[in-house]
Design a protein around this motif. Structure first.
Motif, PDB file in Angstrom:
ATOM      1  N   ALA A 208       8.653  14.839  -5.912  1.00 21.97           N
ATOM      2  CA  ALA A 208       7.794  14.834  -7.105  1.00 21.97           C
ATOM      3  C   ALA A 208       8.527  15.481  -8.268  1.00 21.97           C
ATOM      4  O   ALA A 208       8.427  15.016  -9.404  1.00 21.97           O
ATOM      5  CB  ALA A 208       6.485  15.562  -6.801  1.00 21.97           C
ATOM      6  N   ALA A 209       9.292  16.545  -8.002  1.00 15.14           N
ATOM      7  CA  ALA A 209      10.039  17.224  -9.066  1.00 15.14           C
ATOM      8  C   ALA A 209      11.072  16.289  -9.691  1.00 15.14           C
ATOM      9  O   ALA A 209      11.237  16.262 -10.912  1.00 15.14           O
ATOM     10  CB  ALA A 209      10.719  18.470  -8.517  1.00 15.14           C
ATOM     11  N   GLU A 210      11.765  15.491  -8.860  1.00 15.25           N
ATOM     12  CA  GLU A 210      12.755  14.544  -9.385  1.00 15.25           C
ATOM     13  C   GLU A 210      12.098  13.499 -10.278  1.00 15.25           C
ATOM     14  O   GLU A 210      12.716  13.008 -11.222  1.00 15.25           O
ATOM     15  CB  GLU A 210      13.472  13.827  -8.242  1.00 15.25           C
ATOM     16  CG  GLU A 210      14.472  14.674  -7.497  1.00 15.25           C
ATOM     17  CD  GLU A 210      15.099  13.915  -6.351  1.00 15.25           C
ATOM     18  OE1 GLU A 210      16.339  13.862  -6.294  1.00 15.25           O
ATOM     19  OE2 GLU A 210      14.344  13.375  -5.515  1.00 15.25           O
ATOM     20  N   LEU A 211      10.859  13.155  -9.982  1.00 19.52           N
ATOM     21  CA  LEU A 211      10.150  12.148 -10.772  1.00 19.52           C
ATOM     22  C   LEU A 211       9.415  12.756 -11.970  1.00 19.52           C
ATOM     23  O   LEU A 211       8.747  12.045 -12.706  1.00 19.52           O
ATOM     24  CB  LEU A 211       9.158  11.388  -9.885  1.00 19.52           C
ATOM     25  CG  LEU A 211       9.784  10.518  -8.810  1.00 19.52           C
ATOM     26  CD1 LEU A 211       8.710   9.942  -7.900  1.00 19.52           C
ATOM     27  CD2 LEU A 211      10.609   9.401  -9.421  1.00 19.52           C
ATOM     28  N   GLY A 212       9.523  14.082 -12.121  1.00 21.78           N
ATOM     29  CA  GLY A 212       8.865  14.737 -13.244  1.00 21.78           C
ATOM     30  C   GLY A 212       7.380  14.963 -13.028  1.00 21.78           C
ATOM     31  O   GLY A 212       6.626  15.129 -13.981  1.00 21.78           O
ATOM     32  N   ILE A 213       6.951  14.974 -11.770  1.00 25.48           N
ATOM     33  CA  ILE A 213       5.535  15.191 -11.464  1.00 25.48           C
ATOM     34  C   ILE A 213       5.350  16.653 -11.067  1.00 25.48           C
ATOM     35  O   ILE A 213       5.747  17.075  -9.986  1.00 25.48           O
ATOM     36  CB  ILE A 213       5.058  14.254 -10.332  1.00 25.48           C
ATOM     37  CG1 ILE A 213       5.275  12.796 -10.725  1.00 25.48           C
ATOM     38  CG2 ILE A 213       3.593  14.524 -10.002  1.00 25.48           C
ATOM     39  CD1 ILE A 213       5.043  11.820  -9.601  1.00 25.48           C
ATOM     40  N   ASP A 214       4.780  17.417 -11.949  1.00 27.69           N
ATOM     41  CA  ASP A 214       4.505  18.825 -11.669  1.00 27.69           C
ATOM     42  C   ASP A 214       2.996  19.050 -11.748  1.00 27.69           C
ATOM     43  O   ASP A 214       2.225  18.106 -11.925  1.00 27.69           O
ATOM     44  CB  ASP A 214       5.266  19.726 -12.639  1.00 27.69           C
ATOM     45  CG  ASP A 214       4.945  19.419 -14.101  1.00 27.69           C
ATOM     46  OD1 ASP A 214       3.992  18.648 -14.363  1.00 27.69           O
ATOM     47  OD2 ASP A 214       5.646  19.948 -14.982  1.00 27.69           O
ATOM     48  N   ASP A 215       2.572  20.294 -11.625  1.00 23.30           N
ATOM     49  CA  ASP A 215       1.132  20.580 -11.657  1.00 23.30           C
ATOM     50  C   ASP A 215       0.505  20.161 -12.982  1.00 23.30           C
ATOM     51  O   ASP A 215      -0.620  19.666 -13.009  1.00 23.30           O
ATOM     52  CB  ASP A 215       0.875  22.073 -11.401  1.00 23.30           C
ATOM     53  CG  ASP A 215       1.106  22.447  -9.950  1.00 23.30           C
ATOM     54  OD1 ASP A 215       1.066  21.536  -9.085  1.00 23.30           O
ATOM     55  OD2 ASP A 215       1.320  23.644  -9.660  1.00 23.30           O
ATOM     56  N   ALA A 216       1.230  20.318 -14.081  1.00 25.33           N
ATOM     57  CA  ALA A 216       0.697  19.928 -15.392  1.00 25.33           C
ATOM     58  C   ALA A 216       0.492  18.414 -15.451  1.00 25.33           C
ATOM     59  O   ALA A 216      -0.528  17.947 -15.968  1.00 25.33           O
ATOM     60  CB  ALA A 216       1.644  20.384 -16.502  1.00 25.33           C
ATOM     61  N   ALA A 217       1.425  17.646 -14.905  1.00 24.06           N
ATOM     62  CA  ALA A 217       1.295  16.176 -14.884  1.00 24.06           C
ATOM     63  C   ALA A 217       0.101  15.771 -14.022  1.00 24.06           C
ATOM     64  O   ALA A 217      -0.658  14.870 -14.387  1.00 24.06           O
ATOM     65  CB  ALA A 217       2.572  15.530 -14.363  1.00 24.06           C
ATOM     66  N   ARG A 218      -0.061  16.436 -12.891  1.00 27.49           N
ATOM     67  CA  ARG A 218      -1.208  16.126 -12.025  1.00 27.49           C
ATOM     68  C   ARG A 218      -2.528  16.429 -12.749  1.00 27.49           C
ATOM     69  O   ARG A 218      -3.481  15.666 -12.651  1.00 27.49           O
ATOM     70  CB  ARG A 218      -1.118  16.923 -10.729  1.00 27.49           C
ATOM     71  CG  ARG A 218      -0.071  16.427  -9.782  1.00 27.49           C
ATOM     72  CD  ARG A 218      -0.113  17.199  -8.455  1.00 27.49           C
ATOM     73  NE  ARG A 218       0.987  16.821  -7.614  1.00 27.49           N
ATOM     74  CZ  ARG A 218       2.173  17.434  -7.588  1.00 27.49           C
ATOM     75  NH1 ARG A 218       2.382  18.494  -8.351  1.00 27.49           N
ATOM     76  NH2 ARG A 218       3.133  17.019  -6.790  1.00 27.49           N
ATOM     77  N   GLN A 219      -2.571  17.534 -13.469  1.00 27.82           N
ATOM     78  CA  GLN A 219      -3.787  17.902 -14.207  1.00 27.82           C
ATOM     79  C   GLN A 219      -4.080  16.901 -15.325  1.00 27.82           C
ATOM     80  O   GLN A 219      -5.234  16.578 -15.581  1.00 27.82           O
ATOM     81  CB  GLN A 219      -3.675  19.319 -14.779  1.00 27.82           C
ATOM     82  CG  GLN A 219      -3.730  20.407 -13.728  1.00 27.82           C
ATOM     83  CD  GLN A 219      -4.985  20.327 -12.870  1.00 27.82           C
ATOM     84  OE1 GLN A 219      -6.082  20.109 -13.372  1.00 27.82           O
ATOM     85  NE2 GLN A 219      -4.844  20.486 -11.570  1.00 27.82           N
ATOM     86  N   ARG A 220      -3.024  16.403 -15.991  1.00 28.65           N
ATOM     87  CA  ARG A 220      -3.229  15.398 -17.039  1.00 28.65           C
ATOM     88  C   ARG A 220      -3.792  14.109 -16.461  1.00 28.65           C
ATOM     89  O   ARG A 220      -4.553  13.411 -17.113  1.00 28.65           O
ATOM     90  CB  ARG A 220      -1.905  15.096 -17.753  1.00 28.65           C
ATOM     91  CG  ARG A 220      -1.497  16.141 -18.768  1.00 28.65           C
ATOM     92  CD  ARG A 220      -0.344  15.668 -19.635  1.00 28.65           C
ATOM     93  NE  ARG A 220       0.808  15.185 -18.903  1.00 28.65           N
ATOM     94  CZ  ARG A 220       1.811  15.948 -18.432  1.00 28.65           C
ATOM     95  NH1 ARG A 220       1.778  17.248 -18.627  1.00 28.65           N
ATOM     96  NH2 ARG A 220       2.827  15.411 -17.788  1.00 28.65           N
ATOM     97  N   ARG A 221      -3.422  13.774 -15.225  1.00 31.30           N
ATOM     98  CA  ARG A 221      -3.892  12.534 -14.585  1.00 31.30           C
ATOM     99  C   ARG A 221      -5.293  12.673 -13.991  1.00 31.30           C
ATOM    100  O   ARG A 221      -5.949  11.682 -13.704  1.00 31.30           O
ATOM    101  CB  ARG A 221      -2.925  12.118 -13.474  1.00 31.30           C
ATOM    102  CG  ARG A 221      -1.574  11.716 -13.972  1.00 31.30           C
ATOM    103  CD  ARG A 221      -0.679  11.391 -12.818  1.00 31.30           C
ATOM    104  NE  ARG A 221       0.644  10.995 -13.266  1.00 31.30           N
ATOM    105  CZ  ARG A 221       1.631  10.699 -12.474  1.00 31.30           C
ATOM    106  NH1 ARG A 221       1.458  10.724 -11.165  1.00 31.30           N
ATOM    107  NH2 ARG A 221       2.803  10.352 -12.948  1.00 31.30           N
ATOM    108  N   MET A 222      -5.746  13.889 -13.765  1.00 36.26           N
ATOM    109  CA  MET A 222      -7.008  14.125 -13.076  1.00 36.26           C
ATOM    110  C   MET A 222      -8.204  13.460 -13.761  1.00 36.26           C
ATOM    111  O   MET A 222      -9.037  12.860 -13.076  1.00 36.26           O
ATOM    112  CB  MET A 222      -7.250  15.628 -12.909  1.00 36.26           C
ATOM    113  CG  MET A 222      -8.367  15.945 -11.931  1.00 36.26           C
ATOM    114  SD  MET A 222      -8.153  15.187 -10.302  1.00 36.26           S
ATOM    115  CE  MET A 222      -6.769  16.117  -9.693  1.00 36.26           C
ATOM    116  N   PRO A 223      -8.347  13.501 -15.083  1.00 34.43           N
ATOM    117  CA  PRO A 223      -9.503  12.819 -15.703  1.00 34.43           C
ATOM    118  C   PRO A 223      -9.522  11.315 -15.406  1.00 34.43           C
ATOM    119  O   PRO A 223     -10.588  10.746 -15.194  1.00 34.43           O
ATOM    120  CB  PRO A 223      -9.334  13.095 -17.201  1.00 34.43           C
ATOM    121  CG  PRO A 223      -8.516  14.344 -17.271  1.00 34.43           C
ATOM    122  CD  PRO A 223      -7.594  14.274 -16.082  1.00 34.43           C
TER     123      PRO A 223
END
Length: 155
Positions: free
Chosen positions: A32-47
């Motif tokens: 996930a880190a290599e793809l740029g998916i961090d906790d902030a990205a997950r939170q942005r996708r949550m809505p």
């Protein structure tokens, strides 16, 4: 042809294109880190996820139907995807199937381990993994399926 048959070409492709390369994804599942998916990205996708699940919930409530979810097992553990789904979904009308016990029973019966269900270089189910997943879903669905009536005897 070269990518499929020569390891050095795969490495060269990775060096040139980086971790987001489709070739890399087919060769080694990036983190996930290599793809740029961090906790902030997950939170942005949550809505978006919450809205999509809410829409599905409304559809299921508006029809006389069952809404069944069978999370596909993760390479890190048969119940990994189930836990992730349960963390993100509240009860609602979703029926969540836990395929892990059924798949584990079938693995044990064949003397196989979890890693036998996945492709070596990525996190997707292989042919056997898909077969056992399908069998598990069917076993969990079967009790609710209508039984065929016996055919009338012609004499």
């Amino acid at each position: 042809y070269l990518f499929d048959h020569l390891f050095l070409v795969r490495l060269l492709t990775l060096a040139v294109e980086g971790p987001r390369s489709l070739h890399h994804i087919q060769f080694v599942q990036p983190s996930a880190a290599e793809l740029g998916i961090d906790d902030a990205a997950r939170q942005r996708r949550m809505p978006d996820l919450t809205r999509a699940l809410g829409d599905l919930d409304r559809i299921a409530r508006s029809c006389a139907c069952r809404f069944v979810v069978a999370p596909v097992p993760a390479k890190v553990g048969l119940d990994g995807s189930l836990r992730v789904f349960q963390e993100r979904v509240r009860a609602g009308v979703f029926e969540i199937f836990d395929v892990a016990p059924v798949m584990q029973r079938r693995l044990d019966a064949r003397g196989l381990a979890l890693h036998d269900l996945f492709f070596e270089h990525d996190a997707h189910l292989d042919v056997l993994g898909n077969e056992l997943f399908g069998e598990a879903v069917f076993e969990l669905l079967a009790p609710a399926l209508p039984r065929p009536r016996a055919a009338a005897r012609l004499e």
